[in-house]
Design a protein around this motif. Sequence first.
Motif, short mmCIF file in Angstrom:
data_model
loop_
_atom_site.label_atom_id
_atom_site.label_comp_id
_atom_site.label_asym_id
_atom_site.label_seq_id
_atom_site.Cartn_x
_atom_site.Cartn_y
_atom_site.Cartn_z
N ALA A 30 33.45 47.29 48.81
CA ALA A 30 33.65 48.63 49.36
C ALA A 30 35.01 48.74 50.03
CB ALA A 30 32.53 48.95 50.35
N ARG A 31 35.39 47.76 50.85
CA ARG A 31 36.67 47.83 51.56
C ARG A 31 37.85 47.64 50.60
NH1 ARG A 31 33.46 49.87 54.27
NH2 ARG A 31 32.80 49.22 56.37
N ALA A 32 37.67 46.84 49.56
CA ALA A 32 38.75 46.66 48.57
C ALA A 32 39.02 47.97 47.85
CB ALA A 32 38.37 45.56 47.58
N ARG A 33 37.99 48.68 47.49
CA ARG A 33 38.18 49.96 46.80
C ARG A 33 38.79 51.00 47.73
NH1 ARG A 33 32.34 48.78 44.45
NH2 ARG A 33 32.92 47.61 42.58
N LEU B 20 31.81 36.74 58.13
CA LEU B 20 32.27 37.52 59.27
C LEU B 20 32.88 38.82 58.77
CD1 LEU B 20 32.49 37.15 62.42
CD2 LEU B 20 34.89 36.58 62.01
N PRO B 21 32.32 39.99 59.14
CA PRO B 21 32.82 41.25 58.59
C PRO B 21 34.31 41.49 58.82
CG PRO B 21 30.67 41.59 59.58
CD PRO B 21 31.07 40.18 59.91
N LEU B 22 34.83 41.18 60.01
CA LEU B 22 36.26 41.40 60.25
C LEU B 22 37.10 40.60 59.25
CD1 LEU B 22 38.68 42.44 61.87
CD2 LEU B 22 38.39 40.47 63.40
N ALA B 23 36.76 39.31 59.07
CA ALA B 23 37.52 38.49 58.14
C ALA B 23 37.40 39.01 56.72
CB ALA B 23 37.04 37.04 58.22
N ILE B 24 36.21 39.44 56.33
CA ILE B 24 36.00 39.97 54.97
C ILE B 24 36.82 41.25 54.77
CG2 ILE B 24 34.28 41.01 53.44
CD1 ILE B 24 32.24 39.05 54.71
N GLU B 25 36.83 42.12 55.77
CA GLU B 25 37.59 43.37 55.65
C GLU B 25 39.09 43.11 55.62
OE1 GLU B 25 36.21 45.89 58.78
OE2 GLU B 25 34.48 46.57 57.63
N LEU B 26 39.56 42.17 56.41
CA LEU B 26 40.99 41.83 56.38
C LEU B 26 41.37 41.25 55.01
CD1 LEU B 26 41.41 40.25 59.93
CD2 LEU B 26 42.38 42.42 59.15
N ALA B 27 40.49 40.44 54.43
CA ALA B 27 40.76 39.90 53.10
C ALA B 27 40.74 41.01 52.05
CB ALA B 27 39.72 38.82 52.76
N ALA B 28 39.76 41.90 52.16
CA ALA B 28 39.66 42.99 51.18
C ALA B 28 40.89 43.90 51.22
CB ALA B 28 38.39 43.81 51.44
N ALA B 29 41.47 44.05 52.41
CA ALA B 29 42.65 44.90 52.53
C ALA B 29 43.84 44.34 51.75
CB ALA B 29 43.02 45.05 54.01
N ARG B 30 43.80 43.04 51.43
CA ARG B 30 44.87 42.40 50.66
C ARG B 30 44.62 42.45 49.16
NH1 ARG B 30 49.17 39.17 52.86
NH2 ARG B 30 49.09 39.38 55.12
N SER B 31 43.52 43.01 48.73
CA SER B 31 43.08 42.83 47.36
C SER B 31 43.91 43.63 46.34
CB SER B 31 41.60 43.19 47.21
OG SER B 31 41.34 44.48 47.71
N ARG B 32 44.80 44.50 46.78
CA ARG B 32 45.71 45.13 45.82
C ARG B 32 46.76 44.15 45.33
NH1 ARG B 32 48.21 50.70 47.59
NH2 ARG B 32 48.97 50.52 45.45
N THR B 33 47.09 43.17 46.15
CA THR B 33 48.14 42.22 45.78
C THR B 33 47.60 40.82 45.48
OG1 THR B 33 48.51 41.79 48.14
CG2 THR B 33 49.94 43.41 47.06
N LEU B 34 46.41 40.49 45.98
CA LEU B 34 45.81 39.18 45.72
C LEU B 34 44.37 39.36 45.26
CD1 LEU B 34 46.94 37.07 48.83
CD2 LEU B 34 47.70 36.74 46.48
N GLY B 35 44.02 38.72 44.15
CA GLY B 35 42.64 38.75 43.69
C GLY B 35 41.79 37.77 44.48
N PRO B 36 40.47 37.85 44.37
CA PRO B 36 39.59 36.94 45.11
C PRO B 36 39.90 35.47 44.84
CG PRO B 36 38.32 38.74 44.19
CD PRO B 36 39.70 38.87 43.63
#
Length: 909
Positions: A169-172, A198-214
């Motif tokens: 959801a946050r990546a989209r 941890l939701p904060l860590a997951i959301e911070l990672a998702a925010a990077r998903s335009r430039t880095l894949g999982p």
Amino acid sequence: MAPRQVVHSSLVGRDDDERRVRALLTGHRLVTVVGPGGVGKTRVASAVAEEGGGLPVSLCELAAVADPAGVPAAVTEALGFGSLSGAALGLADAERLVLLDNAEHHLDAVADVAQALLTEVPGLRLLVTSQVPLGLPGERVTVLAPLPVPDGDDPVAALASPAVQLFAARAREAGADLVLDDPTAVCVAALCRRLDGLPLAIELAAARSRTLGPADMLRHLDARFQLLTSARGHRPDRQQSLESAIGWSHARLDPAVQRFFARLGTFRGPFSDEAAHAVAADDGDTLATSLTRLDALVTPSLLTTASRLGRTWYSLPESLRLFARDRLSEAGELELCEERAVRRHTADAEQIVRLSQRSWPGELFAALLSTQLNLQEGIRWCLGHDADADRAFSLFIPLWGVVHNARAETVLALGDQLLDRWDDLALALWCEVVATTATAAIVTGDLARGRGLAERVLDSAGPGDSPRRLGEAMATRALHMVRRADGEWAAALSIVERGIDAAYGGGWVACAHELEIIRALATSRVRGRAAGLEVAREVQRGLTDADGPILGVFAVVTCAGLMDTSDPAGTVTLFSAALDQASSAGYPWGVGTAHTGLAAVALGQGDLAGAAAHLTRSLDVFVALGHDAEVATTLRWAAATLSTAGRASAAEVAQAAVPPGMSELPALEELLLEPLPAAVRPLSAAGLRAALAVARPGLADLAGATGGSGPAPAAGPPDERPRTGSRTPRPGPGTWSREGPLWVITFAGRTVRTPDAKGLADLAVLVGRPNVEVSAAELMGAAVESPDLGPMIDETAKAQYRRRVADLQDDVLEAEDLGDLGRAEQARLELDQLLAELASSTGLGGRTRRAGAVDERARSAVTWRIRDAIKRLAQVHPSLGDHLRTTVRTGRWCAYEPADEVHWEVLGR
């Protein structure tokens, strides 16, 4: 001044947490949601407050208050008044919900204001978020845990994970074109698992998903504190990065506690209070001082706790552990403390081996399961730092005890590294290391390598070589598995008998008992099932409580597997007892194997839905363990079940990956309707994954299609039927039956087993009488008496009972919040007994209570225990929990009122 409005933040995966907090607010005026920074306390509390339960809501954000002296003004401003006295006068008896967010910033000041408001404004309810409880009388604390993330690489479980859904959801939202196909879902689940859910860590990672894949992020997670930062300014400063969120909490610790916390970063897995003291204490500190410091870290959620068989184990989530290690490195103590940790782990390992010589008590097994990650980390340290093999070998040997209950691939990899470095027959413990490595190879499916290693040990250990007796016994255990897989049962029996002699000769009694149980399996194939069963029963009769539950479960499972197939009821009774004992002991192999046995019996009886449900649970257990051989065995049963149901292509895929002969329960193979191929071949990881991808949805669909009541009717092409995940499960029919100490409940195609509780018995009555009102007094078993038979229980006893009931209810909720299921069950049993006594006993004056007192006590007790039972069911069967929440009405009169007719078959009330 108008009350401030609560701003709603979107939530993912927190429905149960919202419901729990709302339920607590109905019975408590002060509820504090605690948890680590970034876990989502504000979002959950805001969602609860936004609904408000019909009350006006005020929000006070305390993180923005610079000084403790400003707390009273901030709170009263949020209430719309200029002072506390003004708020007390203005609100008077008015009802209101106040959300005090981030109370840990000025804890003492917030506690003072909260106490004053609760005293002066009786209609006020306070919902507080904090990393630390306020510590006030009457406060109800609930712990908000990170989001659950599944183990393993099952894409179905990954897609259902709230953590994965949050990331997506946050990546989209961040503009990423993320497609959650099966491989991506598994990769995202692994990423979320490394981020501790941890939701904060997951959301911070998702925010990077335009430039880095999982997959890219996974590769960079060792540098997570540089990776997980936010470029957007909408977050508070303390949540702009994962490091700042952790650092904010760390900065508020006493310097001595900070040092203690940093040194705990050397633990890779759970640790005891004694181990923490040995590694992290300052010189001259007592154990009592270390306990105080552990408490100072648990309170703000910088340490997590878990209880196994009454003992507390502490652990650091990975992100916190890496933060602690960074602080330790900055202090120049990293290598010193890692050496301390290895010394402690070595002492623990040697004690485990020494204690296991005579028996396998549950506490010892729990300790080994808890410390295995630390043992593995110690081995890696020794490989890089030690010149000789002594410590590394000592750390490795106990892993033989968990190789069937943990990821054997890791044990095999470590064993290979040890033998690459120190493959010397003359070394002490060499035989044990090679035998453990052999066992791990066989468990992971490499039979040829396992056979070769085991034979090296046996070739090196002569009959009189006493120091190598344990290694010899371990090697015979491994080689027996290979001989059995090859169908060489006479050779398997002979090798086991050699192992028994070696174990007794070296004084390894527990190992000898285990091999005697295995001898029963081999005997059944060489001399007949009756002879094997007699051997197994003789061993079982000789076991005592001192031998521990692990051997007991193994013996019961073996007896069940060797029983005559004409007695399915007796077999089910034994497997059910084994399942109960294994669950209580935390013995996953026993849990999975008992489910496989129950599935085999169900298949033999034509109950395809029951077989499918049990096989699903068995696969869940063995996949999580990484036990490929048992996954293969379970897939054999899955293939037979799917084939019997007419789903030939699915059965062929499941069978194609599986080498037969690996089951611990060979006699049960006679229940299969068609014999399976006997060829042995190495396990293929890719083949197992392909088989699982077909078998799991096939089993789920089979269970759902048949509703738990016998063979499925043929309906269309069997392999083209829709998967469970692609359709809405039907709500019925269902079954609700008691089997000894367990309730077995089937609903919407899924079967669960749960320990007996009064609330489950109440629900059985209600679902068996749909749309009929049943009095709470009847459910309670209390007689309704005339209103003039004398006074109720006297005031002193009544007050004592009420206090104890409230304490026990809080204990149950708190223990479940912390994941301490043993403590929760103990409190629940005492509570049931106490409430039953209150409903039927006389007062201290010896006179019977009025009927009204019985009615009211029955209403309160039955309402609580039904709600508690529904909550417990929701944890293991969410759709059943949701169904019961919306259809069961409690009060003086209770009823089950489904909107659509659901037929329940209720047995064994």
